[in-house]
Motif scaffolding. Structure first.
Motif, PDB file in Angstrom:
ATOM      1  N   ALA A 129       0.830  -1.207   0.000  1.00 31.09           N
ATOM      2  CA  ALA A 129       0.000   0.000   0.000  1.00 31.09           C
ATOM      3  C   ALA A 129       0.864   1.256   0.000  1.00 31.09           C
ATOM      4  CB  ALA A 129      -0.920  -0.006   1.223  1.00 31.09           C
TER       5      ALA A 129
ATOM      6  N   LYS B 100       0.027  -9.641   4.093  1.00 28.58           N
ATOM      7  CA  LYS B 100      -1.436  -9.515   4.060  1.00 28.58           C
ATOM      8  C   LYS B 100      -1.849  -8.165   4.678  1.00 28.58           C
ATOM      9  CE  LYS B 100      -5.580 -12.109   5.194  1.00 28.58           C
ATOM     10  NZ  LYS B 100      -6.179 -12.917   6.253  1.00 28.58           N
ATOM     11  N   ALA B 101      -1.115  -7.752   5.717  1.00 29.74           N
ATOM     12  CA  ALA B 101      -1.407  -6.465   6.353  1.00 29.74           C
ATOM     13  C   ALA B 101      -0.973  -5.284   5.486  1.00 29.74           C
ATOM     14  CB  ALA B 101      -0.716  -6.390   7.707  1.00 29.74           C
ATOM     15  N   LEU B 102       0.045  -5.501   4.667  1.00 26.79           N
ATOM     16  CA  LEU B 102       0.677  -4.378   3.958  1.00 26.79           C
ATOM     17  C   LEU B 102       0.198  -4.203   2.524  1.00 26.79           C
ATOM     18  CD1 LEU B 102       4.341  -4.958   5.215  1.00 26.79           C
ATOM     19  CD2 LEU B 102       2.726  -3.213   6.004  1.00 26.79           C
ATOM     20  N   ARG B 103      -0.514  -5.185   1.995  1.00 28.73           N
ATOM     21  CA  ARG B 103      -0.915  -5.092   0.582  1.00 28.73           C
ATOM     22  C   ARG B 103      -1.890  -3.926   0.378  1.00 28.73           C
ATOM     23  NH1 ARG B 103       1.751  -8.771  -2.265  1.00 28.73           N
ATOM     24  NH2 ARG B 103       1.948 -10.902  -1.509  1.00 28.73           N
ATOM     25  N   PRO B 104      -1.943  -3.396  -0.862  1.00 26.47           N
ATOM     26  CA  PRO B 104      -2.831  -2.255  -1.148  1.00 26.47           C
ATOM     27  C   PRO B 104      -4.295  -2.623  -0.874  1.00 26.47           C
ATOM     28  CG  PRO B 104      -1.351  -2.653  -3.015  1.00 26.47           C
ATOM     29  CD  PRO B 104      -1.195  -3.814  -2.087  1.00 26.47           C
TER      30      PRO B 104
ATOM     31  N   ALA C 113       5.844  -1.249   9.337  1.00 29.19           N
ATOM     32  CA  ALA C 113       5.945  -2.447   8.489  1.00 29.19           C
ATOM     33  C   ALA C 113       7.185  -3.266   8.847  1.00 29.19           C
ATOM     34  CB  ALA C 113       5.991  -2.034   7.014  1.00 29.19           C
TER      35      ALA C 113
END
Lengths: 204, 204
Positions: free
Chosen positions: A159, A200-204, A167
């Motif tokens: 993201a 999974k937490a960081l994806r756009p 992160a």
């Protein structure tokens, strides 16, 4: 024929530097940072104290460089750790798994983990040393990691508004805590699971 | 009228217990676990050694209970930490933010964080103490946290196949590392950001 003799002093000098760095690491592992002296490092390395002071201004400086050299496998006498670069194949998941598996392997290696544990004990105990550690050892490595995450942001794999400091904590702190507290196995599977979850937490 | 005198010994007994637990915490903070003795705890608490041995079998046992009592605010002489329960309003995000904000506040409190830092130093240094810590202090608290996450799984707020040990590391390790290495501010905003990011990884 000046060239005939020139390589020798340079090689001898490099051998001395490496002997000093190794002696510093060994002594910190064995007796703890607080009890290590420049004298003891010099004695174990087989050099004079002045040889150490030629390259480093303090015990702290030589010990930090000894760990930096260990963790990056490179020459770090200038203290900027400038050569740290993470792999960039264009696939953030694959690259992070490569890096995290390597990190897990390092921490599972007693020869590597013992001096790092000794260093961590000193850092936890001493706020001033912790600040030095952040500036000289952690910050350059963190910058290299964030550069790789920024590249992943440009590629649309992370993201654009992700907090990259947070992160890094999400990726590395679980591994660090598990190693430090010996609270679970450090395996390649663990490295992969951690990367999958953090991404999974960081994806756009 | 047997009831008239009975409360007094019980109250005195509880006062002694609390004095012993407080003395143990203070001494570990001040001189480190390794240098604390049962004798020193008894002297500071104003009790005899036998009073300590009446309730605890070793220095380790009393020190652990002293930290357990501190972190849970309850009676833990049976060593099972059984009273640990996390809030469950039905909203996992709100409940985790409540808990993480409270944890951040504890670690920002010098009176709380100094003895916990001393304990962590000993744990990092001593694998046997680390194992005791996991079994007696960490495991009951982790079980309570996982019970709350399981309730969130049943409510469809967390993925049914989430690895709850890894989930706890994702939530707590960043905070632990930031506190231990003093690598960033511990604020309510940080607690919230961490919960938001971790929940993004854990949602179905």
């Amino acid at each position: 024929m000046a060239g005939v003799n020139k390589p020798d002093p340079a090689r001898r000098s490099e051998r001395s530097r490496q002997a000093i760095l190794q002696a510093a690491r060994e002594l910190v592992s064995e007796v703890g940072y607080a009890k290590v002296s420049i004298e003891a490092i010099a004695a174990r390395a087989g050099v004079g104290k002045q040889t150490i002071y030629r390259w480093w201004r303090s015990k702290g400086a030589v010990v930090f460089d000894s760990f930096l050299a260990l963790s990056e496998g490179g020459d770090a006498s200038d203290g900027d750790g400038g050569s740290v670069v993470l792999p960039d194949t264009g696939d953030i998941e694959a690259d992070l798994k490569t890096v995290m598996r390597a990190t897990v392997a390092e921490f599972a290696d007693p020869g590597f983990e013992a001096p790092i544990r000794a260093l961590n004990l000193e850092i936890v105990n001493d706020p001033e040393l912790a600040a030095q550690y952040r500036d000289k050892l952690a910050a350059p490595v963190d910058e290299a990691k964030k550069a790789r995450l920024r590249s992943a942001q440009r590629a649309g794999q992370i993201a654009a508004d992700a907090d990259l400091d947070l992160a890094l904590e999400l990726l590395y702190a679980p591994l660090y805590q598990r190693w430090l507290l010996r609270s679970g196995p450090l395996t390649p599977q663990y490295a992969d699971a951690l990367v999958d979850l953090a991404l999974k937490a960081l994806r756009p």
